[in-house]
Design an enzyme around this catalytic site. Structure first.
Site, PDB file in Angstrom:
ATOM      1  CB  SER A   1      17.469 -23.144 -77.498  1.00  0.00           C
ATOM      2  OG  SER A   1      18.086 -22.177 -78.335  1.00  0.00           O
TER       3      SER A   1
ATOM      4  CE1 TYR B   1      14.769 -24.633 -81.525  1.00  0.00           C
ATOM      5  CE2 TYR B   1      16.076 -22.639 -81.198  1.00  0.00           C
ATOM      6  CZ  TYR B   1      15.919 -24.011 -81.062  1.00  0.00           C
ATOM      7  OH  TYR B   1      16.894 -24.762 -80.452  1.00  0.00           O
TER       8      TYR B   1
ATOM      9  CE  LYS C   1      21.444 -27.085 -87.925  1.00  0.00           C
ATOM     10  NZ  LYS C   1      21.699 -26.745 -86.510  1.00  0.00           N
TER      11      LYS C   1
END
Length: 333
Positions: free
Chosen positions: A119, A146, A183
Protein backbone atom coordinates in the site's frame (compact mmCIF):
# COMPACT_ATOMS: atom_id res chain seq x y z
CA UNK A 1 -5.79 -35.33 -18.71
CA UNK A 2 -3.98 -33.73 -15.77
CA UNK A 3 -5.95 -31.02 -14.01
CA UNK A 4 -5.14 -27.45 -14.95
CA UNK A 5 -3.24 -25.76 -12.09
CA UNK A 6 -5.16 -23.37 -9.90
CA UNK A 7 -4.76 -19.64 -9.41
CA UNK A 8 -5.43 -18.66 -5.80
CA UNK A 9 -6.94 -15.20 -5.18
CA UNK A 10 -7.21 -14.07 -1.56
CA UNK A 11 -9.54 -11.20 -0.73
CA UNK A 12 -11.64 -12.48 -3.63
CA UNK A 13 -14.92 -11.17 -2.20
CA UNK A 14 -13.50 -7.68 -1.69
CA UNK A 15 -13.18 -4.69 -3.97
CA UNK A 16 -9.94 -5.25 -5.88
CA UNK A 17 -9.98 -9.02 -5.40
CA UNK A 18 -13.41 -9.51 -6.99
CA UNK A 19 -12.41 -7.30 -9.92
CA UNK A 20 -9.29 -9.44 -10.34
CA UNK A 21 -11.42 -12.58 -10.42
CA UNK A 22 -13.61 -11.05 -13.14
CA UNK A 23 -10.51 -10.10 -15.13
CA UNK A 24 -9.20 -13.66 -14.89
CA UNK A 25 -12.61 -15.04 -15.90
CA UNK A 26 -12.66 -12.80 -18.97
CA UNK A 27 -9.31 -14.24 -20.02
CA UNK A 28 -10.58 -17.81 -19.66
CA UNK A 29 -9.25 -18.64 -16.18
CA UNK A 30 -11.91 -20.60 -14.30
CA UNK A 31 -9.65 -22.89 -12.23
CA UNK A 32 -9.66 -20.39 -9.40
CA UNK A 33 -9.57 -20.84 -5.65
CA UNK A 34 -11.33 -17.87 -4.06
CA UNK A 35 -10.30 -17.11 -0.50
CA UNK A 36 -12.05 -14.65 1.82
CA UNK A 37 -14.52 -14.31 4.67
CA UNK A 38 -17.60 -15.31 2.69
CA UNK A 39 -19.98 -14.73 5.60
CA UNK A 40 -20.16 -11.00 4.89
CA UNK A 41 -23.48 -10.64 3.07
CA UNK A 42 -22.69 -7.15 1.74
CA UNK A 43 -19.91 -8.66 -0.39
CA UNK A 44 -22.00 -11.48 -1.90
CA UNK A 45 -22.74 -9.80 -5.23
CA UNK A 46 -19.00 -9.22 -5.73
CA UNK A 47 -18.31 -12.92 -6.16
CA UNK A 48 -21.39 -15.10 -6.43
CA UNK A 49 -21.69 -14.93 -10.24
CA UNK A 50 -17.98 -15.41 -10.92
CA UNK A 51 -16.56 -18.66 -12.33
CA UNK A 52 -14.34 -20.58 -9.92
CA UNK A 53 -13.42 -24.09 -8.81
CA UNK A 54 -13.42 -23.68 -5.02
CA UNK A 55 -14.20 -21.14 -2.36
CA UNK A 56 -12.21 -21.40 0.87
CA UNK A 57 -12.78 -19.47 4.07
CA UNK A 58 -9.82 -17.29 4.88
CA UNK A 59 -8.93 -18.98 8.17
CA UNK A 60 -9.06 -22.44 6.56
CA UNK A 61 -6.70 -21.76 3.66
CA UNK A 62 -3.55 -23.42 4.97
CA UNK A 63 -5.47 -26.47 6.20
CA UNK A 64 -7.26 -26.72 2.84
CA UNK A 65 -3.95 -26.55 0.97
CA UNK A 66 -2.41 -29.22 3.20
CA UNK A 67 -5.42 -31.49 2.82
CA UNK A 68 -5.88 -31.10 -0.94
CA UNK A 69 -2.30 -30.40 -2.07
CA UNK A 70 -3.51 -28.79 -5.31
CA UNK A 71 -1.27 -27.86 -8.22
CA UNK A 72 -1.04 -24.07 -8.02
CA UNK A 73 0.27 -21.85 -10.82
CA UNK A 74 0.18 -18.51 -8.99
CA UNK A 75 -1.07 -16.83 -5.81
CA UNK A 76 -2.54 -13.33 -5.96
CA UNK A 77 -2.74 -12.26 -2.32
CA UNK A 78 -5.08 -9.29 -1.97
CA UNK A 79 -6.78 -10.19 1.31
CA UNK A 80 -6.08 -7.73 4.13
CA UNK A 81 -7.63 -5.68 6.89
CA UNK A 82 -7.77 -2.35 5.07
CA UNK A 83 -9.60 -0.16 7.58
CA UNK A 84 -7.31 2.80 8.21
CA UNK A 85 -9.50 3.86 11.15
CA UNK A 86 -8.91 0.56 12.98
CA UNK A 87 -6.25 1.45 15.55
CA UNK A 88 -5.89 -1.96 17.20
CA UNK A 89 -2.58 -3.00 15.64
CA UNK A 90 -2.99 -6.63 16.69
CA UNK A 91 -5.85 -7.00 14.18
CA UNK A 92 -3.71 -5.64 11.33
CA UNK A 93 -0.71 -7.64 12.50
CA UNK A 94 -2.62 -10.93 12.43
CA UNK A 95 -4.16 -10.47 8.98
CA UNK A 96 -1.66 -8.27 7.15
CA UNK A 97 1.62 -9.59 8.55
CA UNK A 98 1.31 -13.10 10.01
CA UNK A 99 -1.18 -14.39 7.43
CA UNK A 100 0.91 -12.92 4.62
CA UNK A 101 4.01 -14.67 5.99
CA UNK A 102 2.16 -18.00 5.79
CA UNK A 103 1.20 -17.30 2.17
CA UNK A 104 4.80 -16.31 1.36
CA UNK A 105 6.23 -19.43 2.99
CA UNK A 106 3.78 -21.64 1.12
CA UNK A 107 4.75 -20.07 -2.22
CA UNK A 108 8.44 -20.34 -1.36
CA UNK A 109 8.25 -24.00 -0.38
CA UNK A 110 6.42 -24.99 -3.58
CA UNK A 111 8.09 -22.55 -6.01
CA UNK A 112 4.87 -20.68 -6.77
CA UNK A 113 4.87 -17.10 -8.13
CA UNK A 114 3.35 -14.57 -5.72
CA UNK A 115 1.79 -11.16 -6.31
CA UNK A 116 0.65 -9.40 -3.14
CA UNK A 117 -0.93 -6.11 -2.15
CA UNK A 118 1.18 -3.61 -0.27
CA UNK A 119 0.00 0.00 0.00
CA UNK A 120 1.01 3.60 -0.56
CA UNK A 121 0.01 4.07 3.10
CA UNK A 122 3.51 2.76 3.83
CA UNK A 123 4.89 6.15 2.71
CA UNK A 124 3.35 8.03 5.63
CA UNK A 125 3.45 11.79 5.18
CA UNK A 126 5.61 11.48 2.07
CA UNK A 127 8.63 13.12 3.67
CA UNK A 128 10.87 10.54 1.98
CA UNK A 129 9.02 10.76 -1.32
CA UNK A 130 7.01 8.10 -3.13
CA UNK A 131 9.79 6.03 -4.64
CA UNK A 132 9.52 2.23 -4.59
CA UNK A 133 13.22 1.97 -3.77
CA UNK A 134 14.00 -0.91 -1.41
CA UNK A 135 16.65 1.21 0.34
CA UNK A 136 14.05 3.53 1.92
CA UNK A 137 11.58 0.91 3.14
CA UNK A 138 13.14 0.56 6.61
CA UNK A 139 13.09 4.35 7.06
CA UNK A 140 9.39 4.88 6.28
CA UNK A 141 6.98 6.04 9.00
CA UNK A 142 3.37 5.17 8.13
CA UNK A 143 0.68 7.27 9.81
CA UNK A 144 -1.69 4.51 10.96
CA UNK A 145 -1.59 0.86 12.07
CA UNK A 146 -2.77 -0.33 8.64
CA UNK A 147 0.18 1.37 6.93
CA UNK A 148 2.55 0.08 9.61
CA UNK A 149 1.40 -3.51 9.08
CA UNK A 150 1.87 -3.27 5.31
CA UNK A 151 5.35 -1.82 5.74
CA UNK A 152 6.30 -4.44 8.32
CA UNK A 153 5.49 -7.19 5.87
CA UNK A 154 7.40 -5.43 3.07
CA UNK A 155 10.45 -5.18 5.33
CA UNK A 156 10.15 -8.83 6.29
CA UNK A 157 9.78 -9.94 2.66
CA UNK A 158 12.84 -8.01 1.54
CA UNK A 159 14.90 -9.59 4.33
CA UNK A 160 14.08 -13.17 3.35
CA UNK A 161 16.81 -15.25 1.79
CA UNK A 162 14.27 -17.90 0.82
CA UNK A 163 11.73 -16.39 -1.57
CA UNK A 164 9.14 -17.44 -4.13
CA UNK A 165 10.74 -17.83 -7.59
CA UNK A 166 8.90 -14.73 -8.82
CA UNK A 167 7.24 -12.17 -6.58
CA UNK A 168 5.99 -8.58 -6.53
CA UNK A 169 4.52 -6.45 -3.75
CA UNK A 170 2.31 -3.72 -5.21
CA UNK A 171 1.97 -0.40 -3.41
CA UNK A 172 -1.58 0.56 -4.38
CA UNK A 173 -2.28 4.29 -4.34
CA UNK A 174 -5.88 5.63 -4.25
CA UNK A 175 -7.77 2.89 -6.06
CA UNK A 176 -11.37 3.52 -7.10
CA UNK A 177 -13.92 1.67 -9.17
CA UNK A 178 -16.78 -0.87 -9.18
CA UNK A 179 -17.39 -3.49 -6.48
CA UNK A 180 -16.63 -1.16 -3.57
CA UNK A 181 -20.30 -0.78 -2.60
CA UNK A 182 -19.76 -2.73 0.64
CA UNK A 183 -16.93 -0.52 1.92
CA UNK A 184 -19.00 2.27 3.46
CA UNK A 185 -16.84 5.00 4.92
CA UNK A 186 -13.70 3.34 3.52
CA UNK A 187 -15.00 3.56 -0.07
CA UNK A 188 -13.42 6.00 -2.53
CA UNK A 189 -14.17 9.72 -2.58
CA UNK A 190 -15.95 9.16 -5.90
CA UNK A 191 -18.39 6.73 -4.29
CA UNK A 192 -19.08 9.23 -1.51
CA UNK A 193 -19.34 12.14 -3.95
CA UNK A 194 -21.79 10.23 -6.15
CA UNK A 195 -24.03 9.48 -3.19
CA UNK A 196 -23.90 13.08 -1.93
CA UNK A 197 -24.83 14.37 -5.38
CA UNK A 198 -27.76 11.96 -5.65
CA UNK A 199 -29.02 12.83 -2.18
CA UNK A 200 -28.26 16.54 -1.80
CA UNK A 201 -26.99 17.82 -5.16
CA UNK A 202 -23.79 19.00 -3.51
CA UNK A 203 -20.41 17.53 -2.53
CA UNK A 204 -18.66 18.47 0.70
CA UNK A 205 -14.87 18.53 0.64
CA UNK A 206 -12.43 19.30 3.43
CA UNK A 207 -10.96 22.76 3.59
CA UNK A 208 -7.21 22.99 3.39
CA UNK A 209 -5.48 23.54 6.71
CA UNK A 210 -2.03 23.79 5.18
CA UNK A 211 -0.32 26.79 3.67
CA UNK A 212 0.26 26.47 -0.05
CA UNK A 213 -2.84 24.34 -0.69
CA UNK A 214 -6.14 25.95 -1.59
CA UNK A 215 -9.42 24.34 -0.54
CA UNK A 216 -10.04 21.18 -2.58
CA UNK A 217 -6.56 21.32 -4.11
CA UNK A 218 -5.15 18.55 -1.92
CA UNK A 219 -3.55 16.13 -4.36
CA UNK A 220 -3.75 12.34 -4.67
CA UNK A 221 -2.70 9.73 -7.19
CA UNK A 222 -6.08 8.23 -8.08
CA UNK A 223 -5.84 4.97 -10.04
CA UNK A 224 -8.76 3.14 -11.67
CA UNK A 225 -9.20 -0.46 -10.56
CA UNK A 226 -9.30 -1.62 -14.19
CA UNK A 227 -5.67 -0.48 -14.53
CA UNK A 228 -4.70 -2.15 -11.25
CA UNK A 229 -6.03 -5.55 -12.32
CA UNK A 230 -4.52 -5.12 -15.78
CA UNK A 231 -1.06 -4.61 -14.26
CA UNK A 232 -1.49 -7.68 -12.05
CA UNK A 233 -2.71 -9.70 -15.03
CA UNK A 234 0.36 -8.63 -17.01
CA UNK A 235 2.67 -9.54 -14.14
CA UNK A 236 1.08 -12.96 -13.78
CA UNK A 237 1.38 -13.59 -17.53
CA UNK A 238 5.07 -12.65 -17.56
CA UNK A 239 5.79 -14.77 -14.48
CA UNK A 240 3.96 -17.84 -15.81
CA UNK A 241 5.73 -17.56 -19.16
CA UNK A 242 9.15 -17.60 -17.50
CA UNK A 243 10.00 -14.08 -18.57
CA UNK A 244 10.14 -12.57 -15.06
CA UNK A 245 13.74 -12.68 -13.85
CA UNK A 246 14.65 -12.80 -10.17
CA UNK A 247 16.15 -9.32 -10.63
CA UNK A 248 12.61 -7.99 -11.06
CA UNK A 249 11.41 -9.38 -7.73
CA UNK A 250 10.44 -6.69 -5.25
CA UNK A 251 8.15 -3.77 -4.50
CA UNK A 252 6.37 -1.71 -7.14
CA UNK A 253 4.29 1.43 -6.97
CA UNK A 254 0.89 1.13 -8.59
CA UNK A 255 -0.66 4.51 -9.26
CA UNK A 256 -0.86 6.60 -12.41
CA UNK A 257 2.20 8.73 -11.70
CA UNK A 258 0.08 11.89 -11.89
CA UNK A 259 -1.40 13.55 -8.80
CA UNK A 260 -4.80 15.18 -9.25
CA UNK A 261 -6.89 17.36 -6.96
CA UNK A 262 -10.08 16.49 -5.12
CA UNK A 263 -11.70 19.35 -7.02
CA UNK A 264 -10.83 17.61 -10.30
CA UNK A 265 -12.16 14.33 -8.96
CA UNK A 266 -15.50 15.77 -7.89
CA UNK A 267 -15.93 17.78 -11.10
CA UNK A 268 -15.40 14.55 -13.06
CA UNK A 269 -18.05 12.85 -10.90
CA UNK A 270 -20.57 15.62 -11.64
CA UNK A 271 -19.67 15.40 -15.34
CA UNK A 272 -20.40 11.64 -15.28
CA UNK A 273 -23.90 12.55 -14.11
CA UNK A 274 -24.21 15.40 -16.66
CA UNK A 275 -24.53 17.91 -13.84
CA UNK A 276 -22.79 21.22 -13.13
CA UNK A 277 -20.31 21.09 -10.20
CA UNK A 278 -21.60 22.19 -6.80
CA UNK A 279 -18.88 21.95 -4.15
CA UNK A 280 -18.87 23.31 -0.60
CA UNK A 281 -16.00 23.15 1.88
CA UNK A 282 -16.14 22.01 5.50
CA UNK A 283 -13.53 22.00 8.24
CA UNK A 284 -11.44 18.87 8.52
CA UNK A 285 -11.92 17.12 11.88
CA UNK A 286 -9.11 18.12 14.20
CA UNK A 287 -8.27 14.51 15.09
CA UNK A 288 -7.11 13.72 11.55
CA UNK A 289 -5.48 17.03 10.58
CA UNK A 290 -2.01 16.01 11.69
CA UNK A 291 -2.28 12.67 9.83
CA UNK A 292 -3.70 14.03 6.59
CA UNK A 293 -1.73 13.65 3.36
CA UNK A 294 -1.81 16.72 1.12
CA UNK A 295 0.10 15.13 -1.73
CA UNK A 296 0.69 11.61 -3.03
CA UNK A 297 2.13 10.71 -6.41
CA UNK A 298 3.57 7.36 -7.44
CA UNK A 299 6.97 7.26 -9.10
CA UNK A 300 6.15 4.71 -11.82
CA UNK A 301 9.61 4.33 -13.38
CA UNK A 302 10.25 0.90 -11.86
CA UNK A 303 7.12 -0.69 -13.31
CA UNK A 304 7.88 0.78 -16.73
CA UNK A 305 11.47 -0.50 -16.55
CA UNK A 306 10.07 -3.96 -15.70
CA UNK A 307 8.33 -3.87 -19.07
CA UNK A 308 4.81 -2.51 -18.52
CA UNK A 309 4.07 -0.05 -21.32
CA UNK A 310 0.28 0.33 -21.47
CA UNK A 311 -1.36 3.70 -20.84
CA UNK A 312 -3.46 4.27 -17.74
CA UNK A 313 -6.96 5.71 -17.64
CA UNK A 314 -6.92 9.46 -17.10
CA UNK A 315 -8.89 10.62 -14.05
CA UNK A 316 -11.68 11.90 -16.29
CA UNK A 317 -11.85 8.65 -18.30
CA UNK A 318 -11.84 6.41 -15.24
CA UNK A 319 -14.39 8.40 -13.26
CA UNK A 320 -16.68 8.70 -16.29
CA UNK A 321 -16.60 4.92 -16.83
CA UNK A 322 -17.18 4.21 -13.15
CA UNK A 323 -20.05 6.68 -12.71
CA UNK A 324 -21.92 5.96 -15.96
CA UNK A 325 -21.52 2.19 -16.20
CA UNK A 326 -21.50 1.14 -12.55
CA UNK A 327 -22.59 3.67 -9.93
CA UNK A 328 -25.51 5.12 -11.89
CA UNK A 329 -26.87 1.64 -12.60
CA UNK A 330 -25.63 -0.19 -9.46
CA UNK A 331 -23.78 -2.65 -11.69
CA UNK A 332 -20.95 -4.94 -10.60
CA UNK A 333 -17.77 -5.74 -12.51
Amino acid sequence: MPEQPYIIVTGAAGFIGSCMVQYLNEFGFHQLVLVDDFGIEAKRKNWEHKKYAHIVERYNLMDWLNDHQPAVACVIHLGARTDTTEFDYSIHEALNVQYSKEVWQYCTALNIPLIYASSAATYGDGALGYNDDHAVVAQLHPLNPYGVSKNEFDKWALAQEEQPPCWAGLKFFNVYGPNEYHKGRMASVIWHAFNQIQKEGVVKLFRSHKEGFKDGEQLRDFVYVKDVIKVMGWMMHVMLNGAWSAAKNGLYNLGTGKARSFNDLVKATFAGLDKAPNIVFIDMPEDIRDKYQYFTEANMQKLHHAGYTDDFYSLEEGVNDYVRHYLATMQYF
